[in-house]
Scaffold this active site. Structure first.
Site, PDB file in Angstrom:
ATOM      1  N   HIS A 169      29.114  47.994  45.958  1.00 43.01           N
ATOM      2  CA  HIS A 169      30.497  48.123  46.416  1.00 43.01           C
ATOM      3  C   HIS A 169      30.861  49.601  46.524  1.00 43.01           C
ATOM      4  O   HIS A 169      31.882  50.070  46.010  1.00 43.01           O
ATOM      5  CB  HIS A 169      31.441  47.429  45.421  1.00 43.01           C
ATOM      6  CG  HIS A 169      32.774  47.068  46.008  1.00 43.01           C
ATOM      7  ND1 HIS A 169      32.928  46.072  46.936  1.00 43.01           N
ATOM      8  CD2 HIS A 169      34.027  47.566  45.812  1.00 43.01           C
ATOM      9  CE1 HIS A 169      34.214  45.960  47.257  1.00 43.01           C
ATOM     10  NE2 HIS A 169      34.896  46.870  46.600  1.00 43.01           N
TER      11      HIS A 169
ATOM     12  N   THR B 200      32.427  47.786  52.025  1.00 45.53           N
ATOM     13  CA  THR B 200      33.328  47.970  50.899  1.00 45.53           C
ATOM     14  C   THR B 200      34.770  48.145  51.371  1.00 45.53           C
ATOM     15  O   THR B 200      35.046  49.009  52.211  1.00 45.53           O
ATOM     16  CB  THR B 200      32.915  49.254  50.129  1.00 45.53           C
ATOM     17  OG1 THR B 200      31.534  49.144  49.801  1.00 45.53           O
ATOM     18  CG2 THR B 200      33.744  49.429  48.870  1.00 45.53           C
ATOM     19  N   GLU B 201      35.684  47.342  50.827  1.00 47.15           N
ATOM     20  CA  GLU B 201      37.116  47.458  51.119  1.00 47.15           C
ATOM     21  C   GLU B 201      37.413  47.418  52.623  1.00 47.15           C
ATOM     22  O   GLU B 201      38.379  48.005  53.096  1.00 47.15           O
ATOM     23  CB  GLU B 201      37.688  48.751  50.512  1.00 47.15           C
ATOM     24  CG  GLU B 201      37.371  48.959  49.026  1.00 47.15           C
ATOM     25  CD  GLU B 201      38.120  47.991  48.104  1.00 47.15           C
ATOM     26  OE1 GLU B 201      39.178  47.513  48.524  1.00 47.15           O
ATOM     27  OE2 GLU B 201      37.641  47.715  47.003  1.00 47.15           O
ATOM     28  N   LEU B 202      36.565  46.730  53.377  1.00 50.15           N
ATOM     29  CA  LEU B 202      36.689  46.599  54.840  1.00 50.15           C
ATOM     30  C   LEU B 202      36.696  47.949  55.555  1.00 50.15           C
ATOM     31  O   LEU B 202      37.277  48.089  56.636  1.00 50.15           O
ATOM     32  CB  LEU B 202      37.929  45.779  55.228  1.00 50.15           C
ATOM     33  CG  LEU B 202      37.948  44.314  54.793  1.00 50.15           C
ATOM     34  CD1 LEU B 202      39.166  43.607  55.399  1.00 50.15           C
ATOM     35  CD2 LEU B 202      36.681  43.577  55.223  1.00 50.15           C
TER      36      LEU B 202
ATOM     37  N   TRP C  59      41.231  48.259  54.152  1.00 53.22           N
ATOM     38  CA  TRP C  59      42.342  47.326  53.909  1.00 53.22           C
ATOM     39  C   TRP C  59      43.250  47.784  52.766  1.00 53.22           C
ATOM     40  O   TRP C  59      44.113  47.050  52.336  1.00 53.22           O
ATOM     41  CB  TRP C  59      41.828  45.897  53.716  1.00 53.22           C
ATOM     42  CG  TRP C  59      41.133  45.565  52.393  1.00 53.22           C
ATOM     43  CD1 TRP C  59      40.869  46.393  51.352  1.00 53.22           C
ATOM     44  CD2 TRP C  59      40.662  44.263  51.999  1.00 53.22           C
ATOM     45  NE1 TRP C  59      40.249  45.714  50.333  1.00 53.22           N
ATOM     46  CE2 TRP C  59      40.106  44.395  50.706  1.00 53.22           C
ATOM     47  CE3 TRP C  59      40.658  43.014  52.601  1.00 53.22           C
ATOM     48  CZ2 TRP C  59      39.530  43.317  50.018  1.00 53.22           C
ATOM     49  CZ3 TRP C  59      40.091  41.957  51.905  1.00 53.22           C
ATOM     50  CH2 TRP C  59      39.528  42.110  50.636  1.00 53.22           C
TER      51      TRP C  59
END
Lengths: 423, 401
Positions: free
Chosen positions: B109, B145-147, B305
């Site tokens: 991630h 990771t985190e869009l 995001w």
């Protein structure tokens, strides 16, 4: 003896100095009744050197003492309160004015500035409720004690000292470890200035920790030069001979102290930046907390110094010793430092000290580099020179250990003893 | 026709302990085992177990019509193996149920896509391998990771041809007048893109239990009503995709059980499926279902995001985060160059984006989402302990410890 700090209560510079001094005075045969901020009416009757460590406790009201039992320790009396509780003034109907008139002033004679003192003390603000509380307790405790001299450290204990002098007619020696001019780095708090001025004017004798501080109180508080004696601090060497415990294999440069304007942490950071530009194989460590901490951490990160400049945060005594043991060079770039014990301790671990000329410790140390705190280029060139000449670094380190081993509380205590005798 | 892509991010980092400066060169154990175990246990009991069981039940009940997608990080799978194998079993059951798609992402991630291409690709491959071993499924859809997404990231992912689809945020700044309900393509047209419909996603993930919200309480009927009224439905004949993306911890952990969140999930398929205009779909099915040539979107600056900015500022907006990241990737490349494989896994655990998120000074106030997720009282503390761990790692590398 009246003081705000004494280990294990707040073991800052003042606490450690009082501890060393008390222990040496006890060795010289002086008996001390110590009054420090606690949340009970107690004092500490110190009669022999070991008492400075074991801290025997005496309750003014023995029935109160029974409640705590025989095994009561100093920690129990300071638990939960950073300084001391407010119970004395917040219970019942008592106001400070009524306590002042009915209890504190009872039996006090020959003091002319009591109204002035009341005015300052009754104001609010950081420390003042605690000082009122300490003053009331200390005066009450002193009524039960038999003593020859009142030895009081710094402004926090001055109101109590003045009142106890009025109560007992015994001489008051004001021991000045720092002034508001050092701490504030600016105008400072006028009430604290007033209390410091009062102490300088009304105490029978003044002890300062350096000539640097004597000059400040003569210039700013119009102190009578004839009342002042300089007694430089010392410390207990327990570290000599211990092998160095490195953290990094590269030369390590250390700053330890409150991260606040007075101590010059920003100068240390600028020094690190300039040194690392020329020599990558050096590590910098900054230890301590303070109001400038965040600002300095962000600045250091923005310089992209990677792991070359690290922060240690809050230090336990053990952390402090570990870091000093890992230090090759110790810098104290204080803007104004009445004494400054940290470099002495660092030197006892074999660190070479670079110290501000604007400090008391510079008056007694030969084998340290003395610089103006603002002279970053000079400090940088000293560090680069030491880093490039391991032999010189080693020689200076040995000289530092040797010199600092001679600075003993025994000699300082002898000077204090002379002051006691001649007061 | 409207297809609902119901996708969940499932992740927990290895949180660092307060690694003191004086421990550098002595301990080498950077992670707070107790804290990590407690959090895994808490989230397992409040979210993973009950939600997994509920989804299993629904997948079985609707016989293939209810579809969901997961991406589970390597750092969580490792911790579940260690602390909660029972939870891992329920994820395996979901994988076997035939109702789920498992997506690919970085194992740790991490933010490697922004700093180190090779490391990024290695972490994605490591993750795909793990998903295959754990669940017997080969990821064909990628979500970073985190869009986090940009043109460049699409270029890098082209190195791994199994990924034809990428999920990212439906950020206004890239969509402008366009609707997130269409599928799009990357600027080179090599990847299909699905963009999160953030208003409806966040209605569930963030606003569901907010009593100050005018729409509170959110019942499924109302939600379906909104979906029905989405513009464009049934008017153009183009297939539309409603991308409801959220953290899996929404269910039971961010929105507690007593808010009715589980009821909401339970009733959602019933209400969606009784309408003939809507169905559930997996991202990997989009390619075959689409009935138009998607428009290509160019994303020059990375989007994500996170927060209202939907950019990288949650992880990379102050000097602490930059110094920590740059120093980390330098040490990581030194570790790789030295061949010290024994240090690689520990080092990579320090690449997890959460650790940089904790150093964020943006919005660090009481009650804020950043503070809620941080184990530290101040971003500066997070930075300080992280740098001690890095210094230790560097020392182990340099001195051969």
């Amino acid at each position: 003896m009246l003081t705000w700090e004494f280990p294990p209560v707040l073991t800052g510079g003042l606490g450690m100095a009082c501890y060393g001094m008390a222990k040496a005075l006890l060795s010289a045969g002086i008996e001390i009744d110590l009054i420090i901020p606690t949340n009970e009416e107690v004092y500490f009757p110190l009669r022999k050197p070991e008492d400075a460590d074991s801290m025997p406790i005496a309750f003014i009201d023995p029935s109160r003492g029974k409640k705590f039992g025989k095994r009561v320790k100093i920690q129990h009396l300071i638990e939960g309160a950073k300084y001391l509780d407010m119970a004395y003034f917040t219970t019942g109907e008592k106001t400070f004015k009524s306590i002042w008139e009915d209890e504190i002033l009872k039996g006090i004679k020959g003091i002319t500035s009591l109204d002035f003192l009341f005015d300052i003390l009754s104001k609010d603000g950081p420390f003042f409720p605690e000082v009122r509380n300490y003053t009331a307790k200390a005066v009450n405790i002193a009524k039960h004690l038999d003593f020859d001299v009142i030895h009081a450290h710094d402004w926090l204990t001055s109101p109590a000292a003045l009142l106890i002098k009025g109560l007992s007619g015994k001489p008051w020696i004001a021991h000045i470890h720092s002034t508001e001019f050092d701490r504030a780095g600016g105008a400072g708090d006028s009430r604290i200035h007033n209390l410091e001025y009062m102490g300088v004017q009304l105490a029978d004798k003044l002890i300062t920790v350096s000539s640097y501080t004597s000059n400040i109180i003569i210039e700013k508080y119009l102190a009578d030069q004839n009342k002042i004696k300089v007694v430089h601090n010392a410390f207990f060497v327990e570290t000599t001979g211990k092998p160095k415990q490195r953290i990094f294999k590269e030369p390590t440069v250390v700053f330890i102290g409150r991260i606040t304007l007075q101590k010059g942490p920003d100068y240390f950071l600028d020094v690190a930046k300039k040194v690392l530009r020329k020599e990558k194989k050096v590590r910098f460590i900054m230890g301590g907390k303070g109001d400038m901490e965040k600002e300095i951490i962000h600045q250091a990160a923005s310089m992209g110094l990677g792991t070359k400049f690290l922060f240690a945060g809050f230090l336990t005594r053990q952390d402090l010793e570990s870091i000093l043991s890992a230090a090759d060079i110790f810098i104290m770039p204080s803007v104004s430092e009445p004494f400054g014990i940290a470099p002495l301790e660092a030197m006892s671990y074999g660190a070479v000290a670079i110290i501000s000329k604007q400090s008391g410790v510079a008056e007694i140390i030969e084998s340290a580099y003395k610089v103006d705190f603002w002279d970053i280029d000079k400090i940088v060139s000293i560090i680069l020179d030491l880093v490039k000449n391991p032999k010189r670094l080693k020689e200076m380190s040995e000289k530092s250990i040797e010199e600092v081993a001679k600075i003993r509380w025994k000699e300082a205590a002898q000077k204090i003893l002379d002051i006691y005798t001649n007061t | 026709m409207l297809h609902i892509v119901f996708y969940f991010q499932v992740h927990q980092p290895y949180r660092l302990r307060q690694y003191r400066l004086t421990e550098i060169g002595k301990s080498g154990n950077y992670f707070d085992e107790e804290l990590n175990r407690n959090i895994i246990n808490k989230v397992s009991d409040k979210c993973y177990l009950p939600t997994n069981n509920l989804l299993l039940e629904l997948i079985e009940k609707y016989e293939g019509a209810f579809k969901v997608s997961f991406s589970i990080t390597g750092t969580l799978i490792e911790q579940l193996r260690q602390y909660r194998p029972d939870v891992l079993d329920t994820f395996r059951a979901l994988a076997k149920s035939g109702g789920t798609e498992f997506l690919g992402e970085t194992y740790y991630h991490s933010l490697a896509s922004l700093f180190d291409e090779n490391e990024f690709l290695e972490q994605v491959q490591l993750h795909s391998k793990l998903i295959e071993t754990e669940f017997g499924l080969k990821p064909r859809t990628f979500r970073n990771t985190e869009l986090i997404y940009s043109d460049k990231i699409s270029d890098i992912i082209s190195e791994l041809p199994q990924f034809k689809m990428i999920l990212t945020e439906g950020a206004d700044k890239i969509l402008k007048w366009r609707s997130p309900l269409y599928a799009y393509k990357s600027y080179t047209k090599r990847h299909l893109l699905l963009l999160k419909y953030y208003r409806l996603s966040d209605d569930i993930a963030f606003r569901f239990s907010d009593k100050g919200w005018v729409e509170y309480p959110l019942k499924v009927e109302k939600f379906i009503d909104w979906i029905e009224k989405l513009p464009l439905i049934e008017k153009t004949g183009k297939k539309l995709y409603l991308n409801l993306f959220m953290d899996y911890e929404t269910f039971g952990e961010h929105q507690w059980s007593d808010t009715g969140i589980f009821e909401f999930v339970k009733n959602l398929p019933k209400h969606v499926l009784k309408h003939n205009f809507a169905s559930f779909i997996w991202p990997s099915e989009v390619e075959d279902s689409i009935n138009y040539e998607p428009e290509a979107l160019s994303v020059k600056e990375p989007i994500s995001w996170a927060d209202t900015e939907r950019d990288l500022s949650a992880w990379l907006s102050n000097s602490l985060q930059w110094n920590a990241s740059k120093t980390f990737y330098k040490i990581l490349s030194n570790i790789k160059a030295s061949g010290r494989k024994d240090l690689l896994d520990t080092a990579r655990k320090l690449s997890t984006s959460d650790l940089y998120y904790y150093m964020c000074t943006k919005y660090f106030q009481d009650g804020d989402v950043h503070k809620y997720f941080s184990p530290y009282s101040a971003p500066e503390d997070a930075y300080m302990y992280f740098m001690h761990a890095l210094a230790d790692l560097e020392k182990r590398l340099e001195e051969g410890i």
